[in-house]
Scaffold this motif. Structure first.
Motif, PDB file in Angstrom:
ATOM      1  N   THR A 234     -57.745 -23.727 -40.728  1.00  0.00           N
ATOM      2  CA  THR A 234     -57.998 -24.954 -41.196  1.00  0.00           C
ATOM      3  C   THR A 234     -57.093 -26.160 -40.688  1.00  0.00           C
ATOM      4  O   THR A 234     -57.345 -27.061 -40.041  1.00  0.00           O
ATOM      5  N   LEU A 235     -55.817 -25.564 -40.944  1.00  0.00           N
ATOM      6  CA  LEU A 235     -54.858 -26.562 -40.599  1.00  0.00           C
ATOM      7  C   LEU A 235     -54.844 -26.686 -38.974  1.00  0.00           C
ATOM      8  O   LEU A 235     -54.522 -27.740 -38.583  1.00  0.00           O
ATOM      9  N   GLY A 236     -54.889 -25.660 -38.360  1.00  0.00           N
ATOM     10  CA  GLY A 236     -54.871 -25.829 -36.911  1.00  0.00           C
ATOM     11  C   GLY A 236     -55.894 -26.708 -36.539  1.00  0.00           C
ATOM     12  O   GLY A 236     -55.707 -27.571 -35.606  1.00  0.00           O
ATOM     13  N   LYS A 237     -57.194 -26.782 -36.983  1.00  0.00           N
ATOM     14  CA  LYS A 237     -58.500 -27.338 -36.718  1.00  0.00           C
ATOM     15  C   LYS A 237     -57.892 -28.881 -36.729  1.00  0.00           C
ATOM     16  O   LYS A 237     -58.197 -29.823 -35.982  1.00  0.00           O
ATOM     17  N   ILE A 238     -57.296 -29.086 -38.076  1.00  0.00           N
ATOM     18  CA  ILE A 238     -56.882 -30.760 -38.312  1.00  0.00           C
ATOM     19  C   ILE A 238     -55.737 -30.972 -37.284  1.00  0.00           C
ATOM     20  O   ILE A 238     -55.862 -32.183 -36.990  1.00  0.00           O
TER      21      ILE A 238
ATOM     22  N   HIS B   8     -56.150 -34.623 -34.765  1.00  0.00           N
ATOM     23  CA  HIS B   8     -55.176 -35.631 -34.834  1.00  0.00           C
ATOM     24  C   HIS B   8     -54.705 -35.589 -33.438  1.00  0.00           C
ATOM     25  O   HIS B   8     -54.551 -36.988 -32.811  1.00  0.00           O
ATOM     26  N   ARG B   9     -54.503 -34.586 -32.718  1.00  0.00           N
ATOM     27  CA  ARG B   9     -53.732 -34.609 -31.499  1.00  0.00           C
ATOM     28  C   ARG B   9     -54.842 -35.290 -30.320  1.00  0.00           C
ATOM     29  O   ARG B   9     -54.311 -36.166 -29.561  1.00  0.00           O
TER      30      ARG B   9
ATOM     31  N   GLU C 286     -52.830 -24.318 -33.299  1.00  0.00           N
ATOM     32  CA  GLU C 286     -54.158 -24.864 -33.282  1.00  0.00           C
ATOM     33  C   GLU C 286     -55.436 -23.921 -33.436  1.00  0.00           C
ATOM     34  O   GLU C 286     -56.410 -24.272 -33.807  1.00  0.00           O
ATOM     35  N   LYS C 287     -55.173 -22.922 -32.747  1.00  0.00           N
ATOM     36  CA  LYS C 287     -56.255 -21.880 -32.711  1.00  0.00           C
ATOM     37  C   LYS C 287     -56.231 -21.037 -33.987  1.00  0.00           C
ATOM     38  O   LYS C 287     -57.214 -20.238 -34.179  1.00  0.00           O
ATOM     39  N   GLY C 288     -55.183 -21.104 -34.859  1.00  0.00           N
ATOM     40  CA  GLY C 288     -55.185 -20.342 -36.079  1.00  0.00           C
ATOM     41  C   GLY C 288     -54.569 -18.968 -35.793  1.00  0.00           C
ATOM     42  O   GLY C 288     -55.200 -18.163 -36.595  1.00  0.00           O
ATOM     43  N   LEU C 289     -53.987 -18.737 -34.910  1.00  0.00           N
ATOM     44  CA  LEU C 289     -53.666 -17.368 -34.505  1.00  0.00           C
ATOM     45  C   LEU C 289     -52.131 -16.967 -34.888  1.00  0.00           C
ATOM     46  O   LEU C 289     -51.601 -15.940 -34.366  1.00  0.00           O
TER      47      LEU C 289
END
Length: 93
Positions: free
Chosen positions: A15-19, A23-24, A49-52
């Motif tokens: 979720t953080l990566g998606k957010i 923004h970017r 960004e990919k949550g990996l």
């Protein structure tokens, strides 16, 4: 119980990566450009960004927020809103 403990943090990081990506992209910045501006390696930015990633250090989150020209608490608030009030890492809610 072990499976539960792996899925919950994974949901948080994804979720953080998606957010961060949203923004970017709103700023029309490439990963290369923004990572250079805030001293976060491009490969690290991509993985976040990919949550990996397994976890994100506070210092990394702070640098990312600075690169996005927003306070770190904005990212955290957006993650909390997306996940909902009942989200918990401890599973106690």
């Amino acid at each position: 119980m072990q499976e539960f403990s792996k899925k919950i943090p994974n949901r948080l990081i994804k979720t953080l990566g998606k957010i961060i990506k949203v923004h970017r992209e709103k700023q029309h910045k490439t990963m290369y450009k923004i990572s250079a501006e805030c001293s976060v390696h491009k490969d690290s930015w991509r993985l976040i960004e990919k949550g990996l990633v397994n976890d994100i250090k506070l210092t990394s989150l702070w640098k990312i927020a600075e690169g996005l020209d927003i306070p770190p608490e904005v990212l955290i608030a957006e993650v909390r809103k997306e996940l909902g009030e009942s989200f918990s890492l401890s599973g106690l809610k």
